[in-house]
Write an enzyme that holds these catalytic residues in place. Structure first.
Site, PDB file in Angstrom:
ATOM      1  N   SER A   1       0.358  -3.689 -26.643  1.00 58.55           N
ATOM      2  CA  SER A   1       0.615  -5.106 -27.283  1.00 58.55           C
ATOM      3  C   SER A   1       0.754  -4.901 -28.751  1.00 58.55           C
ATOM      4  CB  SER A   1      -0.702  -5.938 -26.980  1.00 58.55           C
ATOM      5  OG  SER A   1      -0.533  -6.297 -25.691  1.00 58.55           O
TER       6      SER A   1
ATOM      7  N   SER B   1       2.085  -8.451 -26.300  1.00 61.52           N
ATOM      8  CA  SER B   1       1.885  -9.859 -26.377  1.00 61.52           C
ATOM      9  C   SER B   1       1.970 -10.078 -27.813  1.00 61.52           C
ATOM     10  CB  SER B   1       0.510 -10.243 -25.908  1.00 61.52           C
ATOM     11  OG  SER B   1      -0.521  -9.601 -26.342  1.00 61.52           O
TER      12      SER B   1
ATOM     13  N   LYS C   1      -2.757 -13.404 -35.068  1.00 60.36           N
ATOM     14  CA  LYS C   1      -2.483 -13.675 -33.742  1.00 60.36           C
ATOM     15  C   LYS C   1      -3.281 -14.656 -33.126  1.00 60.36           C
ATOM     16  CE  LYS C   1      -1.687 -11.073 -29.372  1.00 60.36           C
ATOM     17  NZ  LYS C   1      -1.972  -9.570 -28.728  1.00 60.36           N
TER      18      LYS C   1
END
Length: 559
Positions: free
Chosen positions: A227, A203, A118
């Protein structure tokens, strides 16, 4: 998920791009160029390593295959937009790993296997391998960290090739209550590969979509509250939020120290377990990992999964957190029946004490910790980088056309106006929330009925991505209790509705990852629910799940 206090809707002037399907999932240039390659799509980590060891596949082949898929499926106006940046040195690293393998110098279980991480996880490569770390914000482009995140160090030590960075909800979804999940100013809008007009949840949206669509064998995500588990569930993969302190956060752009963690995202429980084995560990730079010592530090998560069983496991069915639209309830009922048939003892109608009572405390803590954490991170960047949260807010306003396309920054402003995390009011709120969610919440529910684990649907099916109305997730708040408590939370595919995946959550006490993974493995082996995505323009039924007449009121939005 964002607690209900922040789950508001607002008009947004940025239209969603037309969701037309990119190239077919079944053919990529890498496969066409070398027909002798084995079927790499959906192959497990153990299978890939076996093929590499046998010489049926090289690391160069593996990287070429995934780069070709990214080029075919992720790029352009019609692409998935899961990968925010490619490592320019990935191919050179693959060739080095091949040479090391030929010389008998294997680094570890991921030797020569690509992994995506990420874009809030610091990556520092030498020369051609250098990449950005921005949390999706344009303000951090060019301001690169000076060291790899601890989890990246662990991956490299295991022989992994960092293939690139994945898109995310900007600043881990702590920017605006009106932003759409999976959107960032830098990466645009990530799409769900099961139906391109559906949201991937955030996210860690890019990590989930990349794994689901075979852009990478596995990926690393991060979670503050939902997330990892929400995007994993709606994209049909396995996601594990570990116990806070199981995996170091050093080198990760933070949201909240009291809840943040990195975790594995994979297409199978076994792959998630192996990845956790490789990234977990004590880090002197992260005080939260101090609890990893002795037997706990030596725990093996992938060991014994092949013989995992549900026989005699006492499973508590969370109510009303499991209240869902009719068809989600049907999938959940089928999952319960499968667990019972496998020998589990099902205890229904388990209540989670104090659920929802700590949301306001959570918001206060996150607002304070975000400012403190982000400013500590910014202090470690170059002199020209923003140094204060106020600088980020001002920069956003100065470049509003690029950085604020219809979204506000009310969460950034909330943090800017918050007292510091050291303030007595914030410390009291944190202690209260931790107790209500942990000892008096999850622990109490487990103890009352002598339960081994709690289950519930992870979230609703993916909702329509709508840049005018915002997120329309009607999922449960199942992620919040383990997030606030810092306890582990595993999600495993439990079927689909109109072709849209839904996940089953396994929640346990602190440090129970090995147990949850065994239960998840046994369930996965029984049901085999995961199906590869087909990049359909929309869901297969005429009636979207978000229009189900049994749908509860709009719930929390994932962070």
């Amino acid at each position: 998920m964002l607690p209900a206090a922040l789950a508001t809707l607002s008009a947004c002037s940025t239209p969603a791009r037309q969701a037309t399907a990119p190239s077919s999932l079944s053919t990529t240039p890498a496969v066409e160029a070398r027909a002798a390659l084995p079927a790499i799509e959906d192959a497990s980590l153990s299978t890939l390593q076996a093929w590499l060891a046998e010489g049926r596949l090289s690391s160069r082949d593996l990287v070429s295959f995934h780069l070709a898929r990214i080029a075919a499926l992720d790029r352009g106006d019609a692409g998935l937009h899961a990968v925010i940046e490619i490592n320019p040195g990935a191919m050179a690293i693959a060739e080095l790993r091949d040479a090391e393998r030929k010389a008998g110098q294997l680094r570890g279980p991921l030797h020569g296997i690509p992994v995506l991480v990420k874009d809030n996880i610091a990556t520092v490569g030498q020369g051609r391998e250098a990449m950005e770390t921005t949390a999706g914000s344009l303000a951090l482009i060019g301001h690169r960290p000076t060291a790899d995140a601890y989890v990246v160090e662990r991956l490299r030590a295991a022989g992994a090739i960092i293939l690139g960075k994945t898109n995310l909800s900007e600043w881990g979804n702590w920017r605006s209550t009106h932003a759409v999940s999976g959107w960032s100013a830098r990466g645009g809008q990530t799409r769900n590969p099961y139906a391109l007009d559906r949201n991937p949840c955030g996210s860690s949206a890019g990590s989930a979509v990349a794994v689901a669509a075979n852009l990478s064998p596995v990926a690393i995500g991060t979670e503050t509250d939902g997330s990892i588990v929400c995007p994993s569930a709606v994209n049909g993969i396995v996601g594990l939020k570990p116990t806070r302190g199981r995996v170091s956060r050093s080198g990760i752009i933070p949201v909240a120290d009291s809840q943040d963690t990195a975790g594995p995202m994979a297409r199978s429980v076994a792959d998630a377990a192996l990845l956790l084995d490789l990234i977990a560990g004590r880090d002197p730079a992260d005080a939260a990992t101090a609890g990893l010592s002795g037997k706990r530090a030596a725990e093996c998560f992938h060991c014994g999964l092949d013989t995992a069983t549900l026989e005699g496991v006492r499973i508590g069915v969370l109510r009303p957190l499991s209240a869902q639209p009719t068809r989600v309830a049907q999938r959940f009922g089928e999952a319960i029946a499968a667990l019972r048939a496998a020998g589990a003892v099902i205890v229904d109608d388990v209540a989670l004490p104090h659920a929802g009572e700590y949301q306001q405390d959570e918001i206060a803590v996150l607002a304070a910790e975000f400012r403190d954490g982000v400013e500590r991170y910014l202090a470690g960047l170059d002199a020209a980088a923003p140094k204060r949260l106020g600088d980020l807010i001002t920069d956003n306003e100065r470049q509003a056309a690029r950085m604020l396309p219809g979204y506000n920054q009310d969460l950034l402003r909330l943090s800017a106006a918050s007292p510091p995390a050291s303030d007595a009011r914030i410390r009291k709120a944190r202690a209260r929330a931790l107790k209500l969610a942990g000892v008096d919440g999850i622990d109490a529910a487990l103890k009352k009925d002598r339960l081994d684990v709690l289950i519930a649907p992870t979230a609703s099916p993916a909702w329509l991505t709508d840049h005018t109305l915002g997120d329309r997730d009607a999922g449960t708040a199942v992620s919040t209790a383990p997030a606030v408590a810092g306890y582990p939370h595993l999600t495993v595919p439990m079927g689909a509705i109109d072709g849209l995946p839904v996940g089953l959550s396994f929640i346990g006490p602190a440090w129970s990852e090995a147990r949850l993974l065994r239960y998840g493995q046994a369930f996965e082996r029984l049901t085999r629910h995961r199906q590869p995505p087909r990049l359909l323009p929309t869901a297969v039924a005429d009636r979207p799940p978000t229009l189900d007449p049994d749908m509860p009121a709009i719930g929390d939005r994932e962070r």
